[in-house]
Design a protein around this motif. Structure first.
Motif, short mmCIF file in Angstrom:
data_model
loop_
_atom_site.label_atom_id
_atom_site.label_comp_id
_atom_site.label_asym_id
_atom_site.label_seq_id
_atom_site.Cartn_x
_atom_site.Cartn_y
_atom_site.Cartn_z
N ALA A 15 19.63 32.64 -11.54
CA ALA A 15 18.65 31.59 -11.30
C ALA A 15 18.93 30.89 -9.97
CB ALA A 15 18.66 30.58 -12.44
N THR A 16 20.19 30.75 -9.61
CA THR A 16 20.49 30.06 -8.36
C THR A 16 20.35 30.98 -7.15
OG1 THR A 16 22.84 30.51 -8.61
CG2 THR A 16 22.03 28.39 -9.46
N THR A 17 20.48 32.31 -7.36
CA THR A 17 20.36 33.21 -6.22
C THR A 17 18.95 33.74 -6.05
OG1 THR A 17 21.05 35.10 -7.55
CG2 THR A 17 22.78 33.94 -6.31
N ALA A 18 18.10 33.58 -7.07
CA ALA A 18 16.71 34.02 -6.95
C ALA A 18 15.99 33.12 -5.95
CB ALA A 18 16.02 33.96 -8.30
N GLU A 19 14.98 33.71 -5.30
CA GLU A 19 14.23 32.94 -4.30
C GLU A 19 13.38 31.89 -5.02
OE1 GLU A 19 10.79 33.67 -1.02
OE2 GLU A 19 12.33 35.21 -1.23
N ILE A 20 13.57 30.69 -4.60
CA ILE A 20 12.79 29.59 -5.17
C ILE A 20 11.69 29.28 -4.18
CG2 ILE A 20 12.85 27.18 -5.90
CD1 ILE A 20 15.84 27.66 -6.59
N ALA A 21 10.47 29.27 -4.67
CA ALA A 21 9.33 29.02 -3.79
C ALA A 21 9.42 27.60 -3.24
CB ALA A 21 8.04 29.22 -4.55
N PRO A 22 9.21 27.47 -1.93
CA PRO A 22 9.25 26.13 -1.36
C PRO A 22 8.06 25.30 -1.86
CG PRO A 22 8.61 27.74 0.31
CD PRO A 22 8.94 28.49 -0.94
N ALA A 23 8.26 24.02 -1.87
CA ALA A 23 7.20 23.11 -2.32
C ALA A 23 6.01 23.19 -1.36
CB ALA A 23 7.73 21.68 -2.38
N PRO A 24 4.80 23.22 -1.90
CA PRO A 24 3.61 23.27 -1.02
C PRO A 24 3.63 22.12 -0.01
CG PRO A 24 2.99 23.57 -3.33
CD PRO A 24 4.44 23.18 -3.31
N GLY A 25 3.33 22.45 1.24
CA GLY A 25 3.28 21.45 2.29
C GLY A 25 4.62 21.13 2.91
N SER A 26 5.70 21.70 2.36
CA SER A 26 7.03 21.44 2.91
C SER A 26 7.20 22.22 4.21
CB SER A 26 8.12 21.84 1.91
OG SER A 26 8.13 23.25 1.76
N VAL A 27 8.19 21.84 4.98
CA VAL A 27 8.50 22.53 6.22
C VAL A 27 8.78 24.00 5.93
CG1 VAL A 27 10.17 22.69 8.12
CG2 VAL A 27 9.35 20.46 7.37
N GLU A 28 9.51 24.27 4.85
CA GLU A 28 9.84 25.64 4.49
C GLU A 28 8.59 26.45 4.16
OE1 GLU A 28 11.27 22.94 3.09
OE2 GLU A 28 13.32 23.03 3.83
N ILE A 30 5.50 25.88 5.21
CA ILE A 30 4.74 26.06 6.45
C ILE A 30 5.39 27.15 7.30
CG2 ILE A 30 4.04 24.95 8.62
CD1 ILE A 30 3.79 22.32 6.94
N ALA A 31 6.73 27.12 7.42
CA ALA A 31 7.44 28.14 8.19
C ALA A 31 7.24 29.53 7.60
CB ALA A 31 8.94 27.80 8.25
N LYS A 32 7.27 29.62 6.26
CA LYS A 32 7.07 30.92 5.60
C LYS A 32 5.66 31.43 5.87
CE LYS A 32 7.68 33.16 1.16
NZ LYS A 32 8.11 33.00 -0.23
N GLU A 33 4.68 30.58 5.83
CA GLU A 33 3.28 30.98 6.09
C GLU A 33 3.10 31.39 7.55
OE1 GLU A 33 -0.12 32.03 4.48
OE2 GLU A 33 1.52 31.20 3.34
N LEU A 34 3.70 30.66 8.47
CA LEU A 34 3.63 31.02 9.89
C LEU A 34 4.29 32.36 10.15
CD1 LEU A 34 4.37 27.62 11.68
CD2 LEU A 34 2.24 28.91 11.73
N SER A 35 5.43 32.59 9.53
CA SER A 35 6.14 33.86 9.71
C SER A 35 5.30 35.03 9.21
CB SER A 35 7.46 33.81 8.95
OG SER A 35 8.15 35.03 9.06
N LYS A 36 4.64 34.85 8.08
CA LYS A 36 3.78 35.91 7.55
C LYS A 36 2.61 36.16 8.49
CE LYS A 36 1.90 35.08 3.54
NZ LYS A 36 1.38 35.01 2.18
N GLY A 37 2.02 35.11 9.04
CA GLY A 37 0.92 35.25 9.99
C GLY A 37 1.35 35.94 11.27
N GLN A 38 2.54 35.61 11.75
CA GLN A 38 3.06 36.24 12.96
C GLN A 38 3.33 37.72 12.75
OE1 GLN A 38 6.40 33.69 13.76
NE2 GLN A 38 5.22 32.37 15.14
N ALA A 39 3.82 38.09 11.58
CA ALA A 39 4.07 39.50 11.28
C ALA A 39 2.76 40.28 11.24
CB ALA A 39 4.82 39.64 9.95
N LEU A 40 1.73 39.70 10.66
CA LEU A 40 0.43 40.36 10.63
C LEU A 40 -0.15 40.50 12.03
CD1 LEU A 40 -1.18 38.68 7.47
CD2 LEU A 40 -0.43 41.06 7.71
N GLU A 41 -0.02 39.45 12.84
CA GLU A 41 -0.52 39.50 14.21
C GLU A 41 0.24 40.54 15.03
OE1 GLU A 41 -1.38 36.52 18.00
OE2 GLU A 41 -0.07 35.85 16.39
N LYS A 42 1.55 40.61 14.85
CA LYS A 42 2.36 41.60 15.57
C LYS A 42 1.94 43.01 15.18
CE LYS A 42 7.06 43.13 16.50
NZ LYS A 42 8.48 42.96 16.23
#
Length: 183
Positions: A15-28, A30-42
């Motif tokens: 449970a502690t090593t599983a990926e915990i989804a960041p809270a909506p609107g958090s910096v994490e 937003i960063a995860k969404e930007l990273s996914k968008g950049q990968a698609l654009e690349k």
């Protein structure tokens, strides 16, 4: 009891090593969404770069095929000069090869390196063809030197193209695609 304790400890660790989804609107988040968008654009820019390279490759190949006859790799014999219409067609092909990349958006540094290698190869080969076109009007004593220069630039253009093609292949694989061979 020991077995139950080990299972509970194991579940707790998962449970502690599983990926915990960041809270909506958090910096994490937003960063995860930007990273996914950049990968698609690349991936999209890499795809566009690949399509441009395939188009340019056809133009380059026709010119290189013609130059292989006009300026053989082994310069033992001087072949008859290429027709002016052939040389004009080579220049048009090389201009088209260089402009095939104009619509590709600017991407990452790796994508820019590949694109510049392709464009540079087409432009370098174009200068070789332009000099080849001057052979007939050059003094006889300068023709061998000029022919050698044409051959050197042709060969350098091929090496530059190969570097861009290797870079594009790597980019395509990194974007989740299959190998891309425009050699």
């Amino acid at each position: 009891v020991i077995f139950v304790g080990a299972v509970a400890a194991s579940m707790s660790m998962r449970a502690t090593t599983a990926e915990i989804a960041p809270a909506p609107g958090s910096v994490e988040a937003i960063a995860k969404e930007l990273s996914k968008g950049q990968a698609l654009e690349k991936a999209e820019i890499t795809k566009d770069l690949g399509m441009a390279a395939e188009t340019a490759h056809g133009h380059m190949a026709r010119t290189l095929e013609g130059l292989a006859t006009a300026v053989p790799l082994e310069q033992a014999d001087s072949p008859p000069p290429a027709d002016t219409s052939d040389v004009d067609a080579w220049m048009r092909d090389l201009s088209a090869a260089a402009t095939a990349f104009e619509t590709v958006e600017e991407g990452t540094s790796d994508q820019s390196v590949a694109q510049e290698a392709f464009v540079g190869a087409a432009q370098l080969l174009l200068t070789a063809v332009q000099d080849y076109n001057r052979l007939s009007s050059s003094p006889a004593e300068d023709r061998n030197l000029l022919l050698g220069s044409v051959a050197e630039r042709r060969d350098a253009a091929v090496r530059l193209w190969q570097a861009g093609a290797a870079q594009l292949d790597t980019l395509t694989i990194d974007s989740g695609g299959d190998h891309m061979h425009v050699f």
